[in-house]
Design an enzyme around this catalytic site. Structure first.
Site, short mmCIF file in Angstrom:
data_model
loop_
_atom_site.label_atom_id
_atom_site.label_comp_id
_atom_site.label_asym_id
_atom_site.label_seq_id
_atom_site.Cartn_x
_atom_site.Cartn_y
_atom_site.Cartn_z
N HIS A 281 62.85 53.26 36.82
CA HIS A 281 61.71 52.36 37.01
C HIS A 281 61.58 51.94 38.46
O HIS A 281 62.57 51.67 39.15
CB HIS A 281 61.78 51.17 36.05
CG HIS A 281 62.77 50.09 36.39
ND1 HIS A 281 62.47 49.02 37.22
CD2 HIS A 281 64.03 49.87 35.96
CE1 HIS A 281 63.51 48.21 37.30
NE2 HIS A 281 64.47 48.70 36.55
N ASP A 293 68.00 46.96 41.76
CA ASP A 293 67.26 47.01 40.49
C ASP A 293 65.76 47.07 40.75
O ASP A 293 65.10 46.04 40.78
CB ASP A 293 67.62 45.78 39.66
CG ASP A 293 66.99 45.79 38.28
OD1 ASP A 293 66.54 46.86 37.83
OD2 ASP A 293 66.95 44.73 37.64
N GLU A 333 58.72 48.10 33.76
CA GLU A 333 59.97 48.09 33.00
C GLU A 333 60.48 46.67 32.85
O GLU A 333 61.03 46.30 31.80
CB GLU A 333 61.02 48.96 33.71
CG GLU A 333 62.30 49.17 32.91
CD GLU A 333 63.37 48.11 33.13
OE1 GLU A 333 64.41 48.16 32.44
OE2 GLU A 333 63.18 47.20 33.97
N GLU A 334 60.32 45.88 33.90
CA GLU A 334 60.87 44.53 33.91
C GLU A 334 60.15 43.58 32.96
O GLU A 334 60.58 42.46 32.76
CB GLU A 334 60.85 43.96 35.33
CG GLU A 334 61.74 44.70 36.33
CD GLU A 334 63.22 44.50 36.08
OE1 GLU A 334 63.59 43.88 35.06
OE2 GLU A 334 64.02 44.97 36.90
N ASP A 362 69.07 53.56 36.04
CA ASP A 362 68.65 52.19 36.28
C ASP A 362 69.82 51.40 36.85
O ASP A 362 70.81 51.17 36.16
CB ASP A 362 68.18 51.57 34.95
CG ASP A 362 67.48 50.24 35.14
OD1 ASP A 362 67.49 49.70 36.25
OD2 ASP A 362 66.93 49.74 34.15
N HIS A 462 68.21 40.25 39.65
CA HIS A 462 66.93 39.55 39.46
C HIS A 462 66.78 38.35 40.39
O HIS A 462 66.16 37.35 40.02
CB HIS A 462 66.77 39.12 38.00
CG HIS A 462 66.41 40.26 37.09
ND1 HIS A 462 66.03 40.06 35.78
CD2 HIS A 462 66.35 41.60 37.29
CE1 HIS A 462 65.76 41.24 35.22
NE2 HIS A 462 65.96 42.18 36.12
#
Length: 498
Positions: A281, A293, A333-334, A362, A462
């Protein structure tokens, strides 16, 4: 004895009769075996070439480009943002220039952005508790919702909070439900809590580390819902068991319908009935640039695709005579795997049947990394079970390659947290590697791979600090070579798969 001796030539004659009737059958079988051996040999050669040429050194330029895009785009590359739009154009332009047939697959989705995520215990003793809102949550009023905490008792089968029966023994009306993770989706837990009268839900992890999650889509959000760590959740549950605990939770999210593209690139040539597919992603969360990420996985896919093209994979006139190779950089994706889910849902049954495998990458450069390979055959016996037939072979091939590089792996459950999910649900063999997110590295894992025990694999998961300084180049290089090895082999030979 004489009768047995006489019967044997007759039996041999009978067994040989089909071949005698069709003398070409043996020749066809021999030719097929020869073709398979030739494809496997060519796959070995190409895989070694790609592994030699492909690695972190070349992929770092893509990380730097994606970091620069985020820096000039409000600090992120989230789906639906200018940062993601520029990221998609960057990758698509390079892939098209390398000779791939590139498609931007646009679709509408609900863009989301965190406005507030705070949780404070107001009595009996005031303190802050770190909380992460669940994507697509309902929002509290500005300033938060203050109410008594009502724990849902943990049960033996780790499914607490999933059904109405779990709330029958307590009074949840007007309270904030505190629920352990596990047994069903976050959406199902907050819905059950809402039905019991709760005004908000706080879900705590069932393993060490923080809890980040999604409710899947905006329609699923019923009450404000957030996630906290196992440590904080159990402490709050114990405290509430001894007397009333009052908390104020503020979880607010901006939501708006926007359009966003998947980037799909495939070789002009190759057998269209045998598609080897690889993906990662491209979007980040709105809180940061998303370099581990998942610019790491995207950069690994992109650099491998470019090196494969240089090795003749996109040669004009269909020069690539193996299997068709397709690369995907997913969006959204998130916010619930929406890019991959949209892609798979748009495929006809015939198109799905042509995809021999899908490998997903990922987070492949976590600073406190582990070396995890998706457990395709469920040999670990944990979690959601095996992938479709062929997934075990994909796992073995990745494990064998990593071990050939002098490293040891551990299995990772198909927990549905990344873009392999829609593929394995559609019956396509799946797998891939990853290096860990917010989970905690154990002492045993520290002995295997170094790093720091009792710390997150990625302490910037994140967050705004997920930038170029949040990359472990050793793990990054090894996992890119995993991709390169797989592309080399499966672009030529998928005969070991269904």
């Amino acid at each position: 004895m004489a009768a047995t001796a006489l019967a044997t030539p007759l039996l041999l004659t009978a067994a040989a009769s089909p071949a005698a009737a069709d003398p070409s059958a043996a020749a066809k079988a021999s030719a097929s075996a020869a073709e398979k051996a030739s494809a496997a040999k060519e796959g070995d050669r190409l895989a070694k070439q790609l592994v030699r040429r492909t690695g972190a050194k070349g992929a770092m330029k893509h990380l730097k480009a994606l970091q620069a895009i985020a820096r000039h785009s409000d600090g992120n590359r989230a789906a639906g943002s200018r940062g993601h739009e520029l990221s998609a154009k960057y990758a698509g332009t390079l892939l098209k220039a390398a000779g791939y047939e590139v498609t931007y697959q646009n679709f509408d989705f609900v863009y989301r952005e965190t406005l507030a995520e705070r949780m404070t215990v107001t009595s009996p003793d005031e303190r802050d508790v770190p909380v992460k809102l669940m994507t697509y949550t309902k929002s509290t009023p500005e300033g938060g919702t203050k109410a008594a905490l009502a724990p849902v008792p943990e049960d033996a089968d780790a499914t607490s909070g999933c059904t109405a029966d779990d709330y029958a023994a307590g009074d949840f009306d007007g309270k904030i439900a505190l629920i352990q993770r596990g047994g069903c989706t976050f959406a199902e837990k907050q819905k059950a809590a809402a039905d019991a009268g709760a005004v908000a839900a706080v879900i705590y992890n069932n393993t060490e580390g923080e809890l980040n999650g999604t409710l899947g889509d905006p329609e699923s959000g019923v009450i404000p819902t957030g996630g906290i760590s196992q440590k904080d959740g159990r402490a709050l549950a114990a405290e509430a068991g001894s007397g009333e605990v009052t908390v104020n939770v503020e979880l607010r999210e901006f939501q708006e319908t926007r359009s966003t593209p998947n980037v799909i690139a495939e070789t002009p040539g190759g057998d269209e009935n045998k598609v080897a597919m690889f993906g990662a992603h491209l979007d980040s969360v709105s809180e940061g640039p998303g370099i581990n990420d998942n610019a790491s996985g995207s950069a690994g896919i992109l650099e491998t695709a470019l090196q494969f093209a240089r090795a003749g994979g996109t040669r004009s006139g269909g020069g690539h005579e193996g299997n068709k190779v397709r690369f995907a950089l997913w969006t959204a994706e998130e916010v619930g795997l929406q890019g991959a889910d949209h892609y798979v849902s748009e495929l006809s049954d015939a198109e799905r049947d042509k995809i021999a495998l899908y490998l997903n990458f990922d987070m492949i450069a976590s600073p406190n990394y582990g070396l995890f390979v998706h457990d395709g055959d469920d040999s670990d016996g944990e979690g959601s079970g095996p992938g479709p037939e062929g997934s075990g072979q994909l796992e073995k091939d990745i494990v064998d390659f990593i071990e050939s590089q002098g490293e040891e792996t551990r299995g990772a459950d198909f927990d549905g947290r990344s873009d392999y999910g829609p593929f394995i649900e559609a019956g396509i063999p799946g797998g891939g590697s990853k290096t860990g997110a917010e989970g905690i590295k154990t002492a045993e894992e520290q002995k295997l791979w170094g790093g720091e025990a009792d710390a997150a694999y990625d302490g910037c998961y994140h967050q705004e600090c997920d930038d170029l300084d949040n990359i472990n180049k050793k793990a990054f290089d090894l996992n890119i070579k995993v991709i390169a090895n797989a592309v080399g082999h499966y672009s030529r030979d998928v005969s070991d798969l269904p």
